[in-house]
Design an enzyme around this catalytic site. Sequence first.
Site, PDB file in Angstrom:
ATOM      1  N   GLN A  12       0.825  -1.221   0.000  1.00 19.14           N
ATOM      2  CA  GLN A  12       0.000   0.000   0.000  1.00 19.14           C
ATOM      3  C   GLN A  12       0.857   1.268   0.000  1.00 19.14           C
ATOM      4  O   GLN A  12       0.621   2.181  -0.785  1.00 19.14           O
ATOM      5  CB  GLN A  12      -0.933   0.013   1.225  1.00 19.14           C
ATOM      6  N   TYR A 142       2.526  -7.840  16.032  1.00 17.20           N
ATOM      7  CA  TYR A 142       2.862  -6.676  15.198  1.00 17.20           C
ATOM      8  C   TYR A 142       3.432  -5.561  16.082  1.00 17.20           C
ATOM      9  O   TYR A 142       4.481  -4.983  15.784  1.00 17.20           O
ATOM     10  CB  TYR A 142       1.590  -6.227  14.489  1.00 17.20           C
ATOM     11  N   LYS A 146       7.102  -3.863  16.337  1.00 14.92           N
ATOM     12  CA  LYS A 146       7.307  -2.410  16.168  1.00 14.92           C
ATOM     13  C   LYS A 146       8.140  -1.829  17.315  1.00 14.92           C
ATOM     14  O   LYS A 146       9.051  -1.036  17.087  1.00 14.92           O
ATOM     15  CB  LYS A 146       5.960  -1.679  16.041  1.00 14.92           C
TER      16      LYS A 146
HETATM   17  C1  AKB Z   1      -2.689  -1.962  10.818  1.00  9.93           C
HETATM   18  O1  AKB Z   1      -3.895  -1.701  10.982  1.00  9.93           O
HETATM   19  O2  AKB Z   1      -2.156  -3.020  11.188  1.00  9.93           O
HETATM   20  C2  AKB Z   1      -1.819  -0.910  10.168  1.00  9.93           C
HETATM   21  C3  AKB Z   1      -1.211  -0.011  11.183  1.00  9.93           C
HETATM   22  C4  AKB Z   1      -2.012   1.036  11.839  1.00  9.93           C
HETATM   23  O3  AKB Z   1      -0.059  -0.131  11.469  1.00  9.93           O
HETATM   24  N1  AKB Z   1      -2.585  -0.167   9.220  1.00  9.93           N
END
Ligand code: AKB
Length: 318
Positions: A12, A142, A146
């Site tokens: 994206q 995730y 990060k």
């Molecule tokens: C997600 O929703 O995982 C991503 C983000 C906010 O990092 N778009």
Amino acid sequence: MKRILVVGAGGQIGTELVPHLQKLYGKDNVIGADLKDLQVEKLREGGIGEKLDATDANAFADLVKKYKVDSIFNLVALLSATGEKMPELAWKLNMGALLNSLNIAKEFKCSVFTPSSIGAFGSSTPHYKTPQDTVMRPNTIYGVCKVAGELLSDYYFTRFGVDTRSVRFPGIISNGAQPGGGTTDYAVEVFYEIIKDGHHYTCEVPQDSYMDMMYMPDALKAVTDLMEADPARLIHRNSFNIASMSFCPKELFEAIKKRIPDASFDYDIDPVKAAISASWPDIMDDSCAREEWGWKPEWGMEAVVDDMLAAVRKKSVK
Ligand code: AKB
């Protein structure tokens, strides 16, 4: 003149970042690399495209050597909702691509941009005006990647002098390539669904879940402004809060309904996305980015709704 390698360029952000960088630095100075053949073909239609598995350190280093790259933009990521389905893969991919970027940057003296996210925060973070420096205890893989990525990038800067910089992106709204596997994806999907016959959208995120969002032109400007910023002014590096608008599904859908009166919406809540969205900030405080490198967004929700509807309609009649 910069020579930039964008890895994960077919996603994206990359799909729009590559042409943005080409305009600023010239087509010959931007190399887009992606794992998927189809994305590589598309990259080659607009400039230089290379196939790369960013977790393959040797192949990655070869590309940096071949093109005499001095700046790596690492966009490789498995997003929040998909990450929960495949946590081990998310760790391997997200951290593997970052570690390679950092080691290669150290060896070849490159700068590195890697996006962080609102996903770096968790339930125990203050949700309103989330400070730049605060509690960061996410409970998604995730988010864990990060936070680890932010720390690792700062470590490579202080320990090895690698010029690492990053922003915490909100959900990004765009009309190029669609996102996939994120919690904020609803704010893009809705535009594609609502202009189809039936004008209906079923949302998986609770109607009152506020999250930071940003339109792609502001996101692109953030990346290039930060990478061009005077290093002497940067107190922070990995990673800056950046904000431009915050809304919940209900507010976005009301704004769409004002423009498409027969649009209808309902909810089929995904418990994973509900938990993730509830744990993320409602709105971040981005004053450090404003002070240290002049961050100033231009787009708000109403203007985004107008622009997205026009752009997605145009695509659908092609
Ligand atoms: C997600 O929703 O995982 C991503 C983000 C906010 O990092 N778009």
